[in-house]
Write an enzyme that holds these catalytic residues in place. Structure first.
Site, mmCIF file in Angstrom:
data_model
loop_
_atom_site.group_PDB
_atom_site.id
_atom_site.type_symbol
_atom_site.label_atom_id
_atom_site.label_comp_id
_atom_site.label_asym_id
_atom_site.label_seq_id
_atom_site.Cartn_x
_atom_site.Cartn_y
_atom_site.Cartn_z
ATOM 1 C CE LYS A 206 -3.638 2.346 2.645
ATOM 2 N NZ LYS A 206 -4.490 2.276 3.867
ATOM 3 C CE LYS A 260 -6.416 2.099 -0.613
ATOM 4 N NZ LYS A 260 -7.069 2.126 0.711
#
Length: 336
Positions: A206, A260
């Protein structure tokens, strides 16, 4: 005019022959997109009959529990694989205590979705940023006069939160805080609470991204000071660091992993897929990616449907088997 065959094989070799008919294009297509690949993010808040539009994310809403039930039933009827729940509590505190309370907003939301749409996979985001008064993803500490998230004290709290989600009936927990050791701590807590069967999807890679801006409006989770660069990955960090993060999370017990954002990190998705070919891989088509298209479409600059489908297909083509996307319901209708 006919030509003799060249070294490339033209004119005998004509790849346009595979494109002249829509049915043939579909027949030879290597990448497919289906509602069964999609997870719909939903934002839940206390109250009744609330469907509050999110200004920076047209078409998305903060929902009260009664409205959440309606959304869940619709998602299930459209064949969408599941939903991921983000909670906005009535009150926030420095510890984010609503996040691990058995009567917290997400815990209530899990029960509502399970009752309204029992065939729907219910995923919970395991983090603190939506629940803390400071907007950061864990317990704070001061180092050299600067406040930051204390990694190890946060781990126990993440385990506590995940167990409360499991007790509420969650089908899958998804830690997103990028704390070192978070997967192992949550796996230990779940196993010792009797939830050895419950799978875990880690936000393994992420990045600290500007694409999250609209989400922070939706979840009311913007940090009240500083930023999250000390725990989320640097956007300039290439696959080497991402692959280390993924490998560590898998060793600690992650069952699925996530990259992400998605669109600006297709190279990372591809590298993870190639290095971990047997691991279920998700990608989060985040709020900024969604809102950019929505804004352009509102001005008549792009065709939303065509562009959204192209973007999501690209994410699948890069290697993601699962996509979290705010377009999930639209895609299900477009593909009917």
């Amino acid at each position: 005019m006919l030509h003799s065959p060249s070294e490339s094989g033209f004119p005998n070799t004509r790849l346009r022959r595979l494109r002249y008919h829509a049915g043939l294009r579909a027949l030879v297509r290597e990448t497919t997109l289906s509602p069964a690949n999609l997870i719909l993010p939903l934002f839940v808040r206390p109250g009744k009959n609330i469907r509050q539009p999110i200004a920076s994310m047209p078409g998305q809403f903060q929902l009260s529990l009664d409205q959440l039930a309606i959304e869940a039933k619709e998602a299930q009827s459209l064949g969408i694989a599941g939903v991921i729940l983000f909670g906005i509590p009535a009150e926030k505190d420095v510890a984010g205590s609503d996040s691990y309370c058995d009567t917290g907003i997400v815990q209530q939301a899990v029960k509502v979705v399970k009752e309204a749409a029992p065939g729907l996979l219910v995923v919970t985001d395991v983090c603190f940023c939506e629940y803390t008064s400071h907007g950061h993803c864990g317990v704070l500490e001061e180092r050299n006069g600067v406040q930051d998230v204390a990694n190890d004290p946060t781990l126990e709290m993440l385990g506590k939160q995940a167990v409360s989600h499991a007790r509420a009936g969650a089908d899958l927990v998804a830690p997103s805080g990028m704390m070192d050791g978070m997967v192992g701590a949550i796996r230990y807590a779940l196993d010792h609470a009797g939830f050895t069967h419950l799978p875990l999807m880690s936000y393994a890679a992420k990045y600290s991204s500007a694409f999250y801006g609209p989400f922070r409006d939706a979840a009311e989770s913007a940090p009240q000071f500083g930023d999250r660069r000390t725990y989320q990955m640097d956007p300039a960090a290439a696959a080497g660091q991402a692959l280390r993060e993924v490998e560590l999370d898998l060793r600690e017990g992650a069952d699925l992993i996530m990259v992400k954002p998605a669109l600006a990190y297709l190279d990372i998705i591809r590298d993870v897929r190639e290095n971990f070919p047997g691991v279920p891989l998700a990608a989060y088509n985040v709020s900024g990616e969604y809102s950019l298209v929505k804004a352009a479409a509102a001005n008549g600059w792009v065709d939303e449907r065509t562009l959204a489908l192209e973007m999501l297909t690209a994410i699948r083509r890069a290697g993601a088997s699962i996509i979290l996307t705010y377009w999930a319901k639209d895609v299900a209708r477009w593909l009917q």
